[in-house]
Scaffold this active site. Structure first.
Site, short mmCIF file in Angstrom:
data_model
loop_
_atom_site.label_atom_id
_atom_site.label_comp_id
_atom_site.label_asym_id
_atom_site.label_seq_id
_atom_site.Cartn_x
_atom_site.Cartn_y
_atom_site.Cartn_z
N LYS A 23 35.67 27.51 13.23
CA LYS A 23 34.69 28.60 13.21
C LYS A 23 34.65 29.22 14.61
O LYS A 23 33.60 29.40 15.23
CB LYS A 23 33.31 28.08 12.79
CG LYS A 23 32.27 29.17 12.50
CD LYS A 23 32.66 30.08 11.37
CE LYS A 23 31.55 31.11 11.11
NZ LYS A 23 31.99 32.15 10.16
N ASP A 40 34.14 29.36 6.46
CA ASP A 40 33.56 30.06 5.31
C ASP A 40 34.63 30.71 4.46
O ASP A 40 34.59 30.66 3.23
CB ASP A 40 32.51 31.09 5.77
CG ASP A 40 32.96 31.91 6.95
OD1 ASP A 40 33.97 31.57 7.59
OD2 ASP A 40 32.29 32.92 7.26
N ASP A 100 34.33 17.03 5.94
CA ASP A 100 33.50 16.35 4.95
C ASP A 100 33.18 17.29 3.80
O ASP A 100 33.30 16.94 2.62
CB ASP A 100 32.22 15.88 5.64
CG ASP A 100 31.45 14.86 4.82
OD1 ASP A 100 31.98 14.40 3.79
OD2 ASP A 100 30.33 14.52 5.21
N TYR A 136 28.08 15.13 13.74
CA TYR A 136 27.48 13.97 13.08
C TYR A 136 26.95 12.99 14.12
O TYR A 136 27.69 12.51 14.98
CB TYR A 136 28.50 13.29 12.17
CG TYR A 136 28.68 14.01 10.85
CD1 TYR A 136 28.00 15.20 10.57
CD2 TYR A 136 29.53 13.52 9.87
CE1 TYR A 136 28.15 15.85 9.37
CE2 TYR A 136 29.69 14.17 8.66
CZ TYR A 136 28.99 15.34 8.42
OH TYR A 136 29.15 16.00 7.22
N ASP A 150 35.03 17.26 -0.28
CA ASP A 150 34.26 17.15 -1.52
C ASP A 150 34.57 18.32 -2.45
O ASP A 150 34.72 18.15 -3.67
CB ASP A 150 32.76 17.10 -1.22
CG ASP A 150 32.30 15.71 -0.81
OD1 ASP A 150 33.16 14.81 -0.68
OD2 ASP A 150 31.09 15.52 -0.60
#
Length: 363
Positions: free
Chosen positions: A193, A226, A250, A140, A254
């Site tokens: 990851k 994933d 993030d 970010y 959600d």
């Protein structure tokens, strides 16, 4: 500010924000006061401070320096959602109020619970997990450089983003996750990851594993990002504390919020070792602002998280008890079928808040 071992009189900042912010923050203040009274805790001192569009109009800044200085003198604060996309230039292109505050106070831990309440129409009944998200680094752009942003364009057709991962940031977020798990069901899941981003998220995974050695009673596993989305959808109720880097956190929070019922009930706390900010996970919803249809639950529950954080830090059992009362009040209200429009109900913001207050009175 309150000091350990003395009769506490906490001062909390109130930042209403934009859009539905004034409605839901006002609801959170009302419910916090009711819960503190029910818990036998001393009342809070609330300090309203300008932020967002109101601050631009009154002070010429979206996040006034005077507001930051005043927040530094409080024990914590409530931040309503902001609608920085609607600010006039140059404010629209500047770091938004939430980002400015997080950076100024180094609020490195973003803690986002996802709990399925009875009567909340959850897609994953029984879910009760917490996403612990590193809040200062990653991909970010507003969080990973000292000056400027982490994005740049060497030519008009090439855009580059830097993803920053440091051992120091990994260590402190890992410790937050393991400390939290020690007070819950004693399980931490590391999400990364490292099969592709071997150096960056590989470092994150490895440092979390190193910190795990200090917590032998906490079970640890890890998944690629994933795969973790699939596991959350299929078996969310099996997870306890999930620790991950900024962007992954993030996204996962959600997803977890919706699985637990609605982003309208998804709370969030941004914290360091000595500062904390209650902030609902959702946005400012300007399209419904002022219509008395917003769901205040996430902001109310975020405020409960702040009360618990303060109570834990200051060994104040009354504040911790007040936080539990807030959560029980929201849960009881949903169990009685009182829900706002986003959850398929008909209650407005004020009616839902009054129902929670009534539930607290009965508790």
């Amino acid at each position: 500010m309150a000091t350990l071992g003395s009769p506490h009189r906490y001062a909390l900042g109130v930042l209403y924000g934009d859009g539905i912010g004034p409605e839901i923050v006002s609801a959170a203040v009302l419910i916090a006061d009711a819960a503190l009274s029910a818990a036998g805790a001393a009342p809070l001192t609330w300090q309203e401070l300008p932020l967002g569009l109101r601050a631009i109009e009154e002070c010429g800044e979206a996040t006034p320096k005077a507001t930051l200085a005043a927040l530094a003198e409080t024990d914590g604060w409530l931040l309503g959602p902001h609608d920085s996309a609607s600010y006039p230039e140059p404010f629209r292109s500047e770091l938004n109020p939430s980002g400015t505050i997080r950076k100024h106070f180094d609020l490195y831990a973003n803690v986002r619970p996802a709990k399925a309440f009875e009567g909340g129409d959850a897609l994953a009944p029984g879910a009760d997990l917490v996403i612990v998200r590193e809040n200062t680094e990653g991909f970010y752009a507003d969080r990973n450089t000292h000056l400027g942003t982490g994005e740049f364009m060497p030519t008009p057709d090439v855009a580059i983003a830097m993803g920053i991962i440091t051992r120091t940031a990994c260590e402190r977020i890992a410790r937050e996750a393991f400390e939290l798990a020690s007070r819950r069901r004693k399980r931490v899941t590391i999400v990364h990851k490292a099969n592709v981003l071997k150096l960056t998220t590989g470092l994150f995974r490895d440092v979390c594993r190193e910190i795990a050695r200090d917590y032998p009673d906490v079970a640890v596993d890890d998944f690629h990002i994933d795969a973790m989305t699939v596991h959350l959808v299929r078996r969310a109720r099996e997870f306890d504390v999930v620790v991950t880097e900024n962007m992954f956190g993030d996204i996962l929070s959600d997803l977890a919020g919706e699985l637990a019922g609605s982003l309208g009930t998804a709370p969030s706390l941004n914290a360091s070792r000595d500062r904390a900010m209650a902030q609902a996970a959702h946005g400012s919803a300007p399209d419904i602002a002022g219509q008395d249809v917003a769901n205040p639950a996430a902001m109310i529950l975020s405020t409960a998280m702040l009360l618990e954080w303060l109570g834990t830090r200051h060994q104040d059992e009354a504040l911790v008890r007040a936080a539990r009362i807030v959560e029980e009040g929201v849960g009881s209200t949903l169990e009685r079928g009182i829900r706002t429009r986003d959850m398929g109900g008909a209650a407005g913001c004020r009616a839902f808040t009054e129902a929670v207050a009534a539930s607290i009175g009965q508790l």
